[in-house]
Design an enzyme around this catalytic site. Structure first.
Site, mmCIF file in Angstrom:
data_model
loop_
_atom_site.group_PDB
_atom_site.id
_atom_site.type_symbol
_atom_site.label_atom_id
_atom_site.label_comp_id
_atom_site.label_asym_id
_atom_site.label_seq_id
_atom_site.Cartn_x
_atom_site.Cartn_y
_atom_site.Cartn_z
ATOM 1 N N ILE A 15 0.947 -1.449 0.452
ATOM 2 C CA ILE A 15 -0.076 -0.307 -0.214
ATOM 3 C C ILE A 15 0.649 1.165 0.154
ATOM 4 O O ILE A 15 0.529 2.307 -0.851
ATOM 5 C CB ILE A 15 -0.995 -0.238 0.822
ATOM 6 C CG1 ILE A 15 -1.124 -1.131 0.864
ATOM 7 C CG2 ILE A 15 -1.120 1.264 1.502
ATOM 8 C CD1 ILE A 15 -2.902 -0.634 0.226
ATOM 9 N N ALA A 32 1.441 4.547 6.415
ATOM 10 C CA ALA A 32 0.826 3.051 5.934
ATOM 11 C C ALA A 32 1.587 2.046 7.252
ATOM 12 O O ALA A 32 1.170 1.057 6.936
ATOM 13 C CB ALA A 32 1.157 3.226 4.992
ATOM 14 N N ILE A 38 -4.190 5.667 6.956
ATOM 15 C CA ILE A 38 -4.259 4.105 6.670
ATOM 16 C C ILE A 38 -5.141 2.485 7.658
ATOM 17 O O ILE A 38 -4.154 2.325 8.529
ATOM 18 C CB ILE A 38 -3.216 3.320 5.714
ATOM 19 C CG1 ILE A 38 -2.449 4.521 4.760
ATOM 20 C CG2 ILE A 38 -4.067 2.470 4.634
ATOM 21 C CD1 ILE A 38 -3.729 5.371 3.970
ATOM 22 N N SER A 39 -6.158 2.582 7.668
ATOM 23 C CA SER A 39 -7.123 1.879 8.801
ATOM 24 C C SER A 39 -7.174 0.189 7.720
ATOM 25 O O SER A 39 -6.672 0.580 6.890
ATOM 26 C CB SER A 39 -7.638 2.977 9.554
ATOM 27 O OG SER A 39 -8.066 1.287 10.671
ATOM 28 N N LYS A 71 -10.896 -4.377 9.450
ATOM 29 C CA LYS A 71 -10.996 -4.984 10.803
ATOM 30 C C LYS A 71 -10.757 -4.800 12.021
ATOM 31 O O LYS A 71 -10.849 -5.454 13.197
ATOM 32 C CB LYS A 71 -9.592 -6.671 10.937
ATOM 33 C CG LYS A 71 -9.542 -7.799 9.642
ATOM 34 C CD LYS A 71 -7.758 -7.927 9.466
ATOM 35 C CE LYS A 71 -8.893 -9.007 7.864
ATOM 36 N NZ LYS A 71 -8.931 -9.171 6.801
ATOM 37 N N LYS A 81 -5.752 -1.804 15.628
ATOM 38 C CA LYS A 81 -5.731 -0.958 15.168
ATOM 39 C C LYS A 81 -6.897 -0.076 15.126
ATOM 40 O O LYS A 81 -7.145 1.615 14.692
ATOM 41 C CB LYS A 81 -5.996 -1.313 13.250
ATOM 42 C CG LYS A 81 -5.319 -1.575 12.728
ATOM 43 C CD LYS A 81 -3.152 -0.799 12.069
ATOM 44 C CE LYS A 81 -3.934 -0.100 10.967
ATOM 45 N NZ LYS A 81 -3.048 0.658 10.510
ATOM 46 N N THR A 86 -10.619 -21.554 4.656
ATOM 47 C CA THR A 86 -10.478 -21.870 5.861
ATOM 48 C C THR A 86 -11.676 -22.107 6.331
ATOM 49 O O THR A 86 -11.902 -22.553 7.307
ATOM 50 C CB THR A 86 -10.277 -20.610 6.883
ATOM 51 O OG1 THR A 86 -10.697 -19.249 6.558
ATOM 52 C CG2 THR A 86 -8.654 -20.539 6.661
ATOM 53 N N GLU A 109 -10.032 -15.110 12.883
ATOM 54 C CA GLU A 109 -10.408 -14.682 12.242
ATOM 55 C C GLU A 109 -11.622 -14.714 11.613
ATOM 56 O O GLU A 109 -12.537 -15.072 12.251
ATOM 57 C CB GLU A 109 -10.074 -15.934 10.820
ATOM 58 C CG GLU A 109 -10.376 -15.332 9.561
ATOM 59 C CD GLU A 109 -9.801 -16.659 8.228
ATOM 60 O OE1 GLU A 109 -9.630 -16.377 6.820
ATOM 61 O OE2 GLU A 109 -9.668 -17.307 8.787
#
Length: 649
Positions: free
Chosen positions: A318, A388, A430-431, A434, A446, A498, A569
């Site tokens: 990024i 970032a 930049i986040s 999630k 974050k 997954t 996750e």
């Protein structure tokens, strides 16, 4: 059939087999080898000419012995090789010019010998060479040298057939760009593609041919009609199809065992590159792309043009794209800060070549070291910061929460504090999606960083505008699922998913970074801007499609295995553009998240406690402190789930 099998087998052994020849690796005959072979051909031609003339009963002159005559003529030929550079070209690419050089060399030798022959006759009354012999010898020499070159071209072409098996292709669409592409394939005699016709998506053009090739209507019977043509692939050129058409065509082509290639817009073709080299097998990214973003370049330019811009995490996927895009707005200088030495060096080399007029400072530093960051701020008059730098891999951070605290939380605190202290105009963080109702340490860290930046804006008395941008997965970023699947497919599988029902939102790296730059122009500070991520993608469907695009069949050639959700996750990511959690802005792809800001004092106290906990060897205690700051953080599939069942003191 048996004869063809043995011929093909022998060719493959010589071309690619386990032997000392390995013609595949012999890119061209060395020049000395060409000279030696030509010399041998001259000697053989001389001997054969002697046998022919001797057989018809002609008597050779005896002023010079036959050996002396041979040496004289052979030396003349060697001299002519170097004078006319008959050895200089690549034999496999011999052209009329090379044939002309050979003819000129042979004619020159013949002329010199004739002049010497008649000069001897004029001065001494005796000839040295028999004229019929000279004519036969010259003809045989020219024929032998020409045949050698034609033989090498033929052998190379035959062996190349096994290395470059050509695809029989149809070009989808009939417009000027597609016709130009077809013409380029026909005239270049591409070794990779055998162009046989066009595909019309609209009209039936049975009676029309272009470049002598038919135009086939794309309808229900299309794939049955092309069977006799033995078509193996379709080529989609530029933006001739919209995304829905492209996806539909690709799906049907794959179902009929056809490959699909793509080629960029004609304006992107390079004069230095063969057009066929720009044709690549279509990638999953091409099928997930969305409509181009409309940016307000004047607003972006107003806060970047002529400014010193600091980009942290600048060597990452990024950060490096932000560097490239900022470079187009003529900043005074771009400071690229990262702790990854090799990627930073590689990016510097790329930028020096791509943007020679832009000034760069490459800074090897860690955002955890505030003293090092302060040196950067004090030494450079920075106007804009794009932050970032972050640890982003969910399973890795779940096992190492201290590192998330050090980089994602404290690194942000250091940069935000310094930005306010040095009166930076804009701080753009930049986040990630999630951070929305986080279920893992990475997302929670974050979110904690977001909260600090928001609270700092409330407290700020200076001119710094703090802006946070949030988006989901980006295609092709380091560690993302698509490069991971590609590696698994290349190694023969299995592809690991997954969960059967897991979904994700995707956007391209350039698209995400464009929206970051645009968001930097918006708001009064303290807002969290979220991006429209489009439609969700089912990861199981993504895996199947990528296997098909690679030329394999799911579960038959490449297996797909369900391995279970990873620690932390989510099954479904939060929908960032949900109207209940966001408000619109004047840009249709950018919204403002409805997140309540917390007072600076409260956030700071929590972060001090989190930083202190990170100094201890107790991850559970540390994560508990993070949960106190981020109460919506509920762990999923993680060892930290126990913290959600009791209060940590």
């Amino acid at each position: 059939m048996q004869k063809n099998y043995f011929r093909n087998r022998i060719a493959m052994i010589f071309w690619n087999g386990d032997n000392d020849l390995q013609f595949r690796n012999l890119r061209y005959l060395p020049r000395w080898m060409v000279v030696v072979i030509d010399l041998l051909l001259v000697i053989c031609s001389y001997h054969l000419a002697f046998l022919v003339i001797d057989d018809i009963g002609s008597n050779f002159y005896e002023v010079l012995t036959l050996l002396q005559q041979a040496l004289f003529i052979i030396l003349l030929y060697v001299a002519s090789f170097f004078i006319f550079s008959t050895y200089a070209g690549l034999i496999r690419h011999s052209t009329f010019v090379d044939i002309f050089k050979i003819g000129l060399a042979c004619a020159t030798v013949m002329t010199v010998v004739v002049v010497v022959n008649y000069s001897s006759y004029f001065y001494y009354g005796e000839k040295l060479f028999l004229m019929p012999f000279l004519i036969v010898n010259t003809s045989l020499t020219f024929g032998a040298m020409l045949s050698f070159r034609l033989f090498v071209k033929k052998v190379y072409a035959s062996f190349s057939h096994y290395k470059h098996k050509r695809d029989t292709v149809l070009i989808v669409g009939v417009n000027d760009d597609n016709i130009a592409l077809a013409e380029a394939l026909v005239t270049s005699n591409s070794r990779n593609f055998n162009f046989v016709g066009f595909v019309s998506l609209k009209k039936d053009c049975k009676q029309v041919k272009i470049l002598g090739k038919p135009i086939l209507k794309y309808d229900a019977k299309f794939y049955d009609r092309i069977l006799p043509m033995k078509v193996t692939a379709l080529i989609i050129a530029g933006s001739s199809l919209d995304l829905n058409q492209k996806n539909e065509l690709v799906d049907k082509a794959l179902a009929n065992n056809l490959k699909v290639f793509s080629v960029p817009e004609i304006t992107q073709w390079s004069d230095k590159e063969d057009v066929a080299a720009t044709i690549k097998e279509i990638q999953i990214e091409d099928l997930l792309e969305r409509a181009s973003i409309q940016l307000d370049d004047s607003q972006i330019s107003s806060y970047l043009n002529g400014k010193n811009v600091l980009i942290t995490g600048g060597a990452g996927s990024i950060g490096s794209e932000i560097v490239r895009q900022v470079s187009r707005y003529q900043p005074e200088c771009i400071l690229i800060l990262d702790q990854a030495e090799s990627p930073l060096y590689e990016l510097e080399l790329e930028l020096r070549d791509a943007f020679p007029d832009v000034s760069y400072k490459v800074i090897l530093a860690d955002v955890r070291r505030k003293d090092r960051l302060e040196q950067v701020f004090s030494s450079n008059k920075i106007s804009v910061v794009f932050h970032a730098a972050a640890y982003k891999h969910v399973p890795m951070i779940e096992k190492n929460p201290k590192e998330a605290v050090g980089v994602n939380i404290l690194g942000t605190v250091h940069l935000a504090d310094l930005s306010m202290a040095y009166k930076i105009d804009r701080f753009v963080m930049i986040s990630t999606d999630k951070a929305v109702n986080p279920t893992n340490v990475m997302g929670a860290s974050k979110r904690a960083a977001e909260m600090y930046v928001q609270s700092l804006q409330q407290r700020a008395t200076g001119k710094t505008t703090f802006i946070t941008t949030r988006f989901g997965n980006v295609l092709g970023s380091n560690g993302s699922v698509i490069p991971y699947f590609k590696k698994q497919i290349e190694s023969g599988g299995p592809v690991t998913v997954t969960h059967q029902d897991i979904i994700r939102y995707f956007m391209t790296i350039p698209e995400a970074c464009q929206l970051v730059l645009q968001a930097g122009t918006m708001g009064n500070g303290g807002e969290i801007f979220v991006f429209d991520m489009g439609k969700p993608v089912k990861i199981m469907d993504l895996a199947k499609r990528m296997i098909q695009l690679s030329g394999f069949k799911p579960y038959t050639d490449i297996d797909i295995k369900i391995i279970g959700l990873r620690p932390g996750e989510k099954l479904y990511e939060e929908l960032l553009s949900d109207s209940s959690t966001s408000m619109p802005t004047h840009h249709q792809k950018i919204m403002i998240a409805k997140d309540q800001a917390i007072s600076y004092k409260d956030v700071l106290n929590h972060i001090i406690e989190i930083a202190a906990a990170a100094q201890q060897e107790n991850d559970v205690f540390l994560v508990g402190k993070i949960k106190q700051l981020v109460p919506e953080y509920i762990s999923k599939n993680s060892v930290f789930e126990l913290l959600d069942k009791k209060v940590v003191l």
